[in-house]
Motif scaffolding. Sequence first.
Motif, PDB file in Angstrom:
ATOM      1  N   GLU A  70     -13.511   0.779  -0.134  1.00 21.69           N
ATOM      2  CA  GLU A  70     -12.751   1.366   0.968  1.00 21.69           C
ATOM      3  C   GLU A  70     -13.535   1.424   2.276  1.00 21.69           C
ATOM      4  O   GLU A  70     -12.956   1.277   3.357  1.00 21.69           O
ATOM      5  CB  GLU A  70     -12.317   2.783   0.595  1.00 21.69           C
ATOM      6  N   ARG A  73     -13.015  -1.879   3.792  1.00 22.99           N
ATOM      7  CA  ARG A  73     -11.625  -2.095   4.200  1.00 22.99           C
ATOM      8  C   ARG A  73     -11.277  -1.307   5.458  1.00 22.99           C
ATOM      9  O   ARG A  73     -10.428  -1.722   6.233  1.00 22.99           O
ATOM     10  CB  ARG A  73     -10.687  -1.738   3.053  1.00 22.99           C
ATOM     11  N   VAL A  97       4.152   2.415  10.284  1.00 19.54           N
ATOM     12  CA  VAL A  97       3.738   2.426   8.877  1.00 19.54           C
ATOM     13  C   VAL A  97       2.355   1.802   8.733  1.00 19.54           C
ATOM     14  O   VAL A  97       1.453   2.378   8.121  1.00 19.54           O
ATOM     15  CB  VAL A  97       4.760   1.679   7.994  1.00 19.54           C
ATOM     16  N   THR A 100      -0.326   4.063  10.299  1.00 23.05           N
ATOM     17  CA  THR A 100      -0.563   5.289   9.542  1.00 23.05           C
ATOM     18  C   THR A 100      -1.426   4.981   8.321  1.00 23.05           C
ATOM     19  O   THR A 100      -2.359   5.708   7.997  1.00 23.05           O
ATOM     20  CB  THR A 100       0.772   5.919   9.086  1.00 23.05           C
ATOM     21  N   LEU A 101      -1.118   3.857   7.657  1.00 17.07           N
ATOM     22  CA  LEU A 101      -1.908   3.465   6.485  1.00 17.07           C
ATOM     23  C   LEU A 101      -3.344   3.139   6.872  1.00 17.07           C
ATOM     24  O   LEU A 101      -4.265   3.361   6.100  1.00 17.07           O
ATOM     25  CB  LEU A 101      -1.274   2.249   5.808  1.00 17.07           C
ATOM     26  N   GLU A 103      -4.958   4.566   9.133  1.00 17.68           N
ATOM     27  CA  GLU A 103      -5.563   5.770   9.703  1.00 17.68           C
ATOM     28  C   GLU A 103      -5.863   5.635  11.181  1.00 17.68           C
ATOM     29  O   GLU A 103      -6.819   6.209  11.690  1.00 17.68           O
ATOM     30  CB  GLU A 103      -6.840   6.147   8.960  1.00 17.68           C
TER      31      GLU A 103
ATOM     32  N   ALA B   5      -6.069  12.559   4.368  1.00 20.32           N
ATOM     33  CA  ALA B   5      -5.721  11.152   4.619  1.00 20.32           C
ATOM     34  C   ALA B   5      -5.053  10.465   3.422  1.00 20.32           C
ATOM     35  O   ALA B   5      -4.028   9.799   3.611  1.00 20.32           O
ATOM     36  CB  ALA B   5      -6.949  10.386   5.061  1.00 20.32           C
ATOM     37  N   ALA B   8      -1.537  11.604   3.245  1.00 17.38           N
ATOM     38  CA  ALA B   8      -0.721  11.032   4.317  1.00 17.38           C
ATOM     39  C   ALA B   8      -0.339   9.599   3.970  1.00 17.38           C
ATOM     40  O   ALA B   8       0.795   9.169   4.212  1.00 17.38           O
ATOM     41  CB  ALA B   8      -1.484  11.079   5.635  1.00 17.38           C
ATOM     42  N   ALA B   9      -1.278   8.859   3.381  1.00 13.82           N
ATOM     43  CA  ALA B   9      -0.995   7.474   3.003  1.00 13.82           C
ATOM     44  C   ALA B   9       0.055   7.433   1.900  1.00 13.82           C
ATOM     45  O   ALA B   9       0.972   6.604   1.921  1.00 13.82           O
ATOM     46  CB  ALA B   9      -2.279   6.789   2.544  1.00 13.82           C
ATOM     47  N   CYS B  12       3.333   8.180   3.392  1.00 13.59           N
ATOM     48  CA  CYS B  12       3.759   7.073   4.256  1.00 13.59           C
ATOM     49  C   CYS B  12       4.421   5.964   3.427  1.00 13.59           C
ATOM     50  O   CYS B  12       5.499   5.470   3.777  1.00 13.59           O
ATOM     51  CB  CYS B  12       2.536   6.539   4.995  1.00 13.59           C
ATOM     52  N   VAL B  13       3.783   5.594   2.313  1.00 10.70           N
ATOM     53  CA  VAL B  13       4.343   4.530   1.467  1.00 10.70           C
ATOM     54  C   VAL B  13       5.639   5.002   0.811  1.00 10.70           C
ATOM     55  O   VAL B  13       6.633   4.264   0.743  1.00 10.70           O
ATOM     56  CB  VAL B  13       3.318   4.088   0.394  1.00 10.70           C
ATOM     57  N   HIS B  94      -7.572   2.990   1.395  1.00 10.29           N
ATOM     58  CA  HIS B  94      -7.215   4.069   0.473  1.00 10.29           C
ATOM     59  C   HIS B  94      -7.303   3.529  -0.943  1.00 10.29           C
ATOM     60  O   HIS B  94      -7.204   2.335  -1.143  1.00 10.29           O
ATOM     61  CB  HIS B  94      -5.775   4.540   0.735  1.00 10.29           C
TER      62      HIS B  94
END
Lengths: 206, 227
Positions: A70, A73, A97, A100-101, A103, B5, B8-9, B12-13, B94
């Motif tokens: 992570e 990534r 979307v 948000t993913l 961050e 976080a 939130a992810a 979101c999905v 994530h």
Amino acid sequence: MLVANGLECVRGGRRLFRAVGFELDPGTALEVQGANGSGKTSLLRMLCGLLAPAAGEILWNGADIRTLGEAYRGELVYLGHQNAIKDDLSALENLLVSETLAESAVTPAAARDSLARLGLAGCADLPTRVLSQGQKRRVALARLLFRERCRLWVLDEPFVALDQQAVREIAAIIAAQLGGGGIVVYTTHQEVAVAAPRRTELRLGR
Amino acid sequence: MSASAPLAAFACVLRRDLLLALRRRSDVATTLFFFVIVVTLFPLGVGPEMSLLRTMAPGVLWVAALLASMLALGRLFAGDYADGTLEQLVLAPHPLGLLVGAKIAAHWLVTGLPLVLLAPLLGLAFDMRAEALGTLTLSLLLGTPTLGLIGAIGAALTLGLRGAGLLLSLLVLPLYIPVLIFGAGAVEAVAGGLGPGAHLSVLGALLVLALFFAPWAAALALRISLE
């Protein structure tokens, strides 16, 4: 710093390339060249960790990207040859979307602004299925405007389907990222001048 | 990364997938119609003998729910795989298991939960008694999420393969057997005058086990399928 050592790629029993290596310092642009089927996309996917190399290793600041997970990534932006946008969502929803993913600090207003900057002001609320190929590409590219903090951009044919004005706009965004010390690895079949403090070219295939 | 976080992810999905389902209601409707039609075929085929239908009901409803949720599995990852959003999910900073969990949750909310709510109505057509109907609903409520979770592993493994649908059913149906046995068993136990407690406990245990392992197994399978 991104380092690749002795990368080898085998797809469907055929070896596409072997012993590919490079070292990219901050602010370096790497343009990957080669004919269709020479393994450009595979190389880019390897750099993202989506594809495991048959041999060799990829190091980010000295650590193997497979062990970073992570943390790596979070530093990475990948734009594949698919746009990774949902047909049934609007351009704005798609951008919200994905950011948000990732961050990113994103608000609907900021997302609208960046879509407008890429010439999508009038169609931010339309489902992307009604947009043209070039407009869809712009929606995908709008992510870049929120990812200055990501130190590595991997872009697979970012300019495809774009008109000349959009190509100039994207080239400017990439140049700004390079000027800020980012690393950008990209492929393109178009003649696009990307201003970079340092640039390297890598030719795959015979 | 802040502590909220991952949550939130996840949200979101989940929100994205629910929104997509809302925009493509026909996909959800096909699963439901399939369930209704399969269940109503049985009385037509067997004949209107009430005592026979009542005995068959738990098994028929459970098998139909199982087939319907298997039918819906193909859509769990296929859309994201085709348009490249799956790659972006894998590359998001994530844990992938968490994001896969969100996708499975959304999938269950739009395909599993409607089955659970519809089952008692169909049970009436089989002349099931009230307590049996209650147990049927409860057993489906505990069982269908497990079906989705187990199925997600199969869907991830067969992603992008030719003839994935058939392969998926061969892979997943045997794994559904325990859920079917204890799910239908709970309803039969009530119909036979026994308590459903033991069966429902096992269903609950299976659900917890699947919740714990399946998202991570599916995430691992997705990474392999994307190579």
